[in-house]
Scaffold this active site. Structure first.
Site, PDB file in Angstrom:
ATOM      1  N   ARG A 189       0.821  -1.213   0.000  1.00  0.00           N
ATOM      2  CA  ARG A 189       0.000   0.000   0.000  1.00  0.00           C
ATOM      3  C   ARG A 189       0.857   1.267   0.000  1.00  0.00           C
ATOM      4  NH1 ARG A 189      -5.181   0.245   0.842  1.00  0.00           N
ATOM      5  NH2 ARG A 189      -5.308  -1.862   1.666  1.00  0.00           N
TER       6      ARG A 189
ATOM      7  N   MET B 207     -11.522   4.591  -4.231  1.00  0.00           N
ATOM      8  CA  MET B 207     -11.814   3.381  -3.456  1.00  0.00           C
ATOM      9  C   MET B 207     -10.537   2.712  -2.960  1.00  0.00           C
ATOM     10  SD  MET B 207     -14.997   3.561  -3.439  1.00  0.00           S
ATOM     11  CE  MET B 207     -15.574   1.984  -2.823  1.00  0.00           C
TER      12      MET B 207
ATOM     13  N   HIS C 124     -18.508  10.867   2.611  1.00  0.00           N
ATOM     14  CA  HIS C 124     -18.967   9.526   2.957  1.00  0.00           C
ATOM     15  C   HIS C 124     -20.491   9.524   2.958  1.00  0.00           C
ATOM     16  CE1 HIS C 124     -18.990   5.555   4.662  1.00  0.00           C
ATOM     17  NE2 HIS C 124     -19.866   5.965   5.565  1.00  0.00           N
TER      18      HIS C 124
ATOM     19  N   THR D   7      -8.377  11.520   8.351  1.00  0.00           N
ATOM     20  CA  THR D   7      -7.341  11.142   9.298  1.00  0.00           C
ATOM     21  C   THR D   7      -7.119   9.640   9.117  1.00  0.00           C
ATOM     22  OG1 THR D   7      -8.966  10.672  11.014  1.00  0.00           O
ATOM     23  CG2 THR D   7      -8.046  12.915  10.958  1.00  0.00           C
TER      24      THR D   7
ATOM     25  N   GLU E  80      -8.187   7.342  10.872  1.00  0.00           N
ATOM     26  CA  GLU E  80      -9.382   6.574  11.233  1.00  0.00           C
ATOM     27  C   GLU E  80     -10.356   6.565  10.049  1.00  0.00           C
ATOM     28  OE1 GLU E  80     -13.018   6.732  14.439  1.00  0.00           O
ATOM     29  OE2 GLU E  80     -11.345   8.125  14.657  1.00  0.00           O
ATOM     30  N   LEU E  81     -10.693   5.384   9.559  1.00  0.00           N
ATOM     31  CA  LEU E  81     -11.543   5.276   8.367  1.00  0.00           C
ATOM     32  C   LEU E  81     -12.892   5.967   8.590  1.00  0.00           C
ATOM     33  CD1 LEU E  81     -11.709   3.932   5.512  1.00  0.00           C
ATOM     34  CD2 LEU E  81     -12.920   2.062   6.654  1.00  0.00           C
TER      35      LEU E  81
ATOM     36  N   GLN F   4     -26.764  10.976  -3.562  1.00  0.00           N
ATOM     37  CA  GLN F   4     -25.720  11.486  -4.470  1.00  0.00           C
ATOM     38  C   GLN F   4     -26.041  12.894  -4.963  1.00  0.00           C
ATOM     39  OE1 GLN F   4     -24.149   9.053  -7.637  1.00  0.00           O
ATOM     40  NE2 GLN F   4     -22.427   8.704  -6.268  1.00  0.00           N
TER      41      GLN F   4
HETATM   42  C1  GRF Z   1     -20.013   8.872  -3.646  1.00  0.00           C
HETATM   43  O1  GRF Z   1     -21.326   8.502  -3.488  1.00  0.00           O
HETATM   44  C2  GRF Z   1     -19.332   9.046  -2.317  1.00  0.00           C
HETATM   45  O2  GRF Z   1     -20.206   9.104  -1.239  1.00  0.00           O
HETATM   46  C3  GRF Z   1     -18.482   7.836  -2.159  1.00  0.00           C
HETATM   47  O3  GRF Z   1     -18.184   7.426  -3.465  1.00  0.00           O
HETATM   48  C4  GRF Z   1     -19.191   7.826  -4.365  1.00  0.00           C
HETATM   49  C5  GRF Z   1     -18.521   8.381  -5.598  1.00  0.00           C
HETATM   50  O4  GRF Z   1     -19.405   8.548  -6.669  1.00  0.00           O
HETATM   51  N1  GRF Z   1     -17.340   8.161  -1.347  1.00  0.00           N
HETATM   52  P1  GRF Z   1     -18.929   9.320  -7.980  1.00  0.00           P
HETATM   53  O5  GRF Z   1     -17.763   8.541  -8.582  1.00  0.00           O
HETATM   54  O6  GRF Z   1     -18.560  10.714  -7.600  1.00  0.00           O
HETATM   55  O7  GRF Z   1     -20.118   9.273  -8.888  1.00  0.00           O
END
Ligand code: GRF
Length: 214
Positions: free
Chosen positions: A66, A91, A110, A142, A144-145, A172
């Site tokens: 990582r 991700m 998030h 930070t 912490e996830l 979204q």
């Molecule tokens: C979002 O919904 C966000 O909450 C999460 O990842 C998603 C990304 O969506 N962290 P996009 O690629 O911006 O459409």
């Protein structure tokens, strides 16, 4: 001077698109200097290219661990001298090295009303719990996830009959408003990170600002 901002993605990039659109409309004072993806097929890379933003990509699978991947990513990012790093559907769990390299300068969004539901499947979890409110939260990153100090949350009322997919789409749409807004507040210096806290106009704030949507 607009705050130089790098956006890190892995996928579709609808949040990235919201940043691009708001900057183009003159509603958001950020200089989008780089879009980085860990996946070469991320559609967000096309969105960035179309908007004339420099792009870069490294595959995490090409690295042994990582931190070596994170160091290679940071070497690319640092060539563009961003002051702010925006994670928009990136991700990857970040190494402690990466988080400390950019301490107080990384934002994430998030899809939950943190501190509720860190981790995955947040929409289904909110539905299963019968929550009245659900939404999304922008926070400083930070180690912490999903646990760093919060900046801005957006919420909507849950319809107990909707599916997790429908709820996700509504959340979204909120993200596309609150994420650029929060990044703009940090970019302008009104909001900043200090000693593990969010400061607004220099004052520590325990609770994020909250917007309610219909
Ligand atoms: C979002 O919904 C966000 O909450 C999460 O990842 C998603 C990304 O969506 N962290 P996009 O690629 O911006 O459409």
């Amino acid at each position: 001077m607009s705050c130089r901002t790098a956006i890190l993605i892995s996928g579709s990039g609808t949040n990235l698109q919201a940043f691009i659109d708001q900057v183009a409309a003159g509603d958001l004072d950020l200089d989008l200097c780089l879009v980085f993806s860990n996946r070469p097929d991320a559609f967000g890379l096309e969105r960035a290219q179309k908007a004339g933003i420099p792009t870069a990509c490294l595959r995490h699978g090409d690295f042994g661990d990582r931190e070596s991947f994170d160091r290679a990513v940071a070497a690319i990012i640092d060539k563009h001298s961003p002051e702010l790093i925006v994670l928009a559907g990136f991700m990857r769990i970040l190494s402690p090295w990466f988080v400390s390299h950019y301490e107080g300068r990384i934002l994430n969004i998030h899809p939950a009303l943190l501190p509720k539901y860190p981790g995955l499947n947040t929409h289904q979890r909110a539905l299963d719990a019968g929550d009245e409110w659900h939404g999304s939260t922008v926070h400083f990153v930070t180690e912490e996830l999903d646990g760093g100090p919060r900046i801005l949350a957006g919420r909507l009322r849950v319809d107990p009959h909707e599916s997790a997919d429908e709820l996700q789409q509504r959340v979204q749409a909120i993200e596309h408003q609150i994420y650029p807004e929060a990044a703009g507040l940090v970019g302008s210096g009104k909001v900043r990170f200090e000693n593990g806290l969010t400061l607004v106009d220099g004052k520590a704030s325990d609770e994020p600002a909250l917007r309610s949507f219909e």
